[in-house]
Design an enzyme around this catalytic site. Structure first.
Site, PDB file in Angstrom:
ATOM      1  N   TYR A 239      -5.817 -29.165  -8.153  1.00  0.00           N
ATOM      2  CA  TYR A 239      -5.215 -28.317  -9.188  1.00  0.00           C
ATOM      3  C   TYR A 239      -3.699 -28.170  -8.979  1.00  0.00           C
ATOM      4  CZ  TYR A 239      -9.698 -26.275 -10.841  1.00  0.00           C
ATOM      5  OH  TYR A 239     -10.929 -26.051 -11.390  1.00  0.00           O
ATOM      6  N   GLY A 240      -3.288 -28.325  -7.713  1.00  0.00           N
ATOM      7  CA  GLY A 240      -1.925 -27.949  -7.312  1.00  0.00           C
ATOM      8  C   GLY A 240      -0.805 -28.660  -8.032  1.00  0.00           C
TER       9      GLY A 240
ATOM     10  N   CYS B 285      -9.368 -19.777  -5.011  1.00  0.00           N
ATOM     11  CA  CYS B 285      -8.324 -20.783  -5.153  1.00  0.00           C
ATOM     12  C   CYS B 285      -7.021 -20.062  -5.509  1.00  0.00           C
ATOM     13  CB  CYS B 285      -8.738 -21.744  -6.274  1.00  0.00           C
ATOM     14  SG  CYS B 285      -7.479 -22.941  -6.709  1.00  0.00           S
ATOM     15  N   ASN B 286      -6.020 -20.202  -4.663  1.00  0.00           N
ATOM     16  CA  ASN B 286      -4.728 -19.548  -4.919  1.00  0.00           C
ATOM     17  C   ASN B 286      -4.087 -20.077  -6.197  1.00  0.00           C
ATOM     18  OD1 ASN B 286      -3.774 -18.122  -2.105  1.00  0.00           O
ATOM     19  ND2 ASN B 286      -5.114 -19.854  -1.755  1.00  0.00           N
ATOM     20  N   THR B 287      -4.217 -21.397  -6.405  1.00  0.00           N
ATOM     21  CA  THR B 287      -3.565 -22.033  -7.547  1.00  0.00           C
ATOM     22  C   THR B 287      -4.180 -21.528  -8.852  1.00  0.00           C
ATOM     23  OG1 THR B 287      -3.377 -23.973  -6.111  1.00  0.00           O
ATOM     24  CG2 THR B 287      -2.859 -24.290  -8.435  1.00  0.00           C
TER      25      THR B 287
ATOM     26  N   CYS C   9      -3.294 -21.788   0.503  1.00  0.00           N
ATOM     27  CA  CYS C   9      -4.231 -22.638  -0.260  1.00  0.00           C
ATOM     28  C   CYS C   9      -5.524 -22.601   0.522  1.00  0.00           C
ATOM     29  CB  CYS C   9      -3.693 -24.060  -0.348  1.00  0.00           C
ATOM     30  SG  CYS C   9      -4.928 -25.277  -0.889  1.00  0.00           S
TER      31      CYS C   9
ATOM     32  N   ASP D 263     -13.576 -23.152  -6.784  1.00  0.00           N
ATOM     33  CA  ASP D 263     -12.312 -23.743  -6.328  1.00  0.00           C
ATOM     34  C   ASP D 263     -12.228 -25.136  -6.940  1.00  0.00           C
ATOM     35  OD1 ASP D 263      -9.929 -24.104  -4.716  1.00  0.00           O
ATOM     36  OD2 ASP D 263     -11.107 -25.368  -3.383  1.00  0.00           O
ATOM     37  N   SER D 264     -11.082 -25.787  -6.773  1.00  0.00           N
ATOM     38  CA  SER D 264     -10.955 -27.158  -7.266  1.00  0.00           C
ATOM     39  C   SER D 264     -11.851 -28.109  -6.472  1.00  0.00           C
ATOM     40  CB  SER D 264      -9.505 -27.616  -7.121  1.00  0.00           C
ATOM     41  OG  SER D 264      -9.154 -27.636  -5.751  1.00  0.00           O
TER      42      SER D 264
HETATM   43  N1  DGL Z   1      -7.739 -24.695  -2.837  1.00  0.00           N
HETATM   44  C1  DGL Z   1      -6.791 -24.486  -3.834  1.00  0.00           C
HETATM   45  C2  DGL Z   1      -5.821 -23.369  -3.595  1.00  0.00           C
HETATM   46  O1  DGL Z   1      -6.166 -22.417  -2.947  1.00  0.00           O
HETATM   47  C3  DGL Z   1      -6.355 -25.610  -4.724  1.00  0.00           C
HETATM   48  C4  DGL Z   1      -5.899 -26.854  -4.085  1.00  0.00           C
HETATM   49  C5  DGL Z   1      -5.672 -27.920  -5.116  1.00  0.00           C
HETATM   50  O2  DGL Z   1      -6.627 -28.266  -5.804  1.00  0.00           O
HETATM   51  O3  DGL Z   1      -4.524 -28.371  -5.228  1.00  0.00           O
HETATM   52  O4  DGL Z   1      -4.713 -23.389  -4.049  1.00  0.00           O
END
Ligand code: DGL
Length: 261
Positions: A44-45, A76-78, A190, A12-13
């Site tokens: 990452y978002g 990580c969804n992003t 997220c 993940d980020s």
């Molecule tokens: N935890 C991440 C997600 O599921 C990324 C959050 C981020 O770094 O902006 O999207």
């Protein structure tokens, strides 16, 4: 080391993926894990698709070369929205599981048919998410909220900011609750957000269901490990190796809290 005994990589980020790892570990007790937090590049978002894809490719390479992972969970969804297709293209021999906002589980749970979705801006704007949403919009109404800054506030454990942003975004979304016209279900799109479930519940009320797709990720990983004959054998409880691009001490504190051994 045999393939079965090799670890599964999870990235993940930052610490958000620990909300997935805690569920993975609970169900797949004999597996060992390498958790990679790309905290030097978080969040990452608000990055571009190309930037996130470069990071995902480089992390996967590193996890394969240095740790010999047998499978990968993009927690990580992003990063899933931005890069999973490229990762699968470039690593066709590696079982890869991604995560996406739990729109389908939410449809099964909601009675008011009004569902809130909180996610990063990059996830909300992605084609993958827009397709998923379009396929569900005939069955319920969705209120989608990009939550700039929230993942970072959770990452840095800035509690004042977490409270303020949650209050800002949930009030912008409208009314939550179980009455007709209110959102009775909130999708956490997220992986950082389940780590603030307590504060979210305080804001939207205890009767709103928070949807965290970590269970679905676990089932999918189990399926892929079985199909590829890579499930760990033996009785021992697998360990976790932590690595990242910055702040390893902080990551360790987060791991002790969310994934205690
Ligand atoms: N935890 C991440 C997600 O599921 C990324 C959050 C981020 O770094 O902006 O999207």
């Amino acid at each position: 080391m045999s393939t079965q005994q090799a670890p599964v990589g999870v990235f993940d980020s930052g610490m958000g993926g620990l909300s997935v790892l805690r569920v993975l570990r609970h169900h797949l007790k004999h597996e060992s894990w390498v958790y990679f937090a790309d905290n030097a590049h978080a969040p990452y978002g608000e990055k571009t698709q190309d930037e996130i894809t470069d990071r995902a490719l480089s992390i996967t390479q590193q996890l394969r070369q240095q740790h010999g992972i047998k499978a990968l969970v993009v927690a990580c969804n992003t990063a899933t929205a931005a890069a999973i297709a490229t990762l699968r293209e470039q690593h066709p021999d590696l079982p890869i599981v991604g995560i996406e906002p739990g729109i389908k589980p939410a449809l099964a749970l909601s009675r008011t048919r009004r569902i809130g979705v909180m996610a990063t801006r990059r996830t909300v704007d992605s084609e993958k998410f827009q397709r998923l949403l379009a396929s569900a919009q005939v069955q319920a109404q969705f209120v989608v909220q990009p939550c700039d800054g929230l993942a970072l506030a959770i990452e840095t454990q800035d509690h004042k900011k977490i409270e303020a942003l949650i209050s800002l975004y949930t009030s912008a979304m409208g009314t939550f609750g179980t009455k007709t016209g209110a959102m009775d279900t909130l999708v956490l799109g997220c992986t950082h957000y389940p780590l603030a479930a307590h504060q979210l519940h305080r804001s939207v009320g205890p009767h709103v269901t928070l949807v965290d797709p970590a269970q679905g990720v676990t089932r999918q990983l189990e399926r892929l490990l079985m199909q590829s004959e890579r499930m760990a054998t033996g009785q021992g409880i697998g360990g976790i190796t932590a690595c990242g691009t910055a702040n390893l001490a902080e990551l360790q504190v987060a791991m002790d809290r969310w994934c205690p051994v």
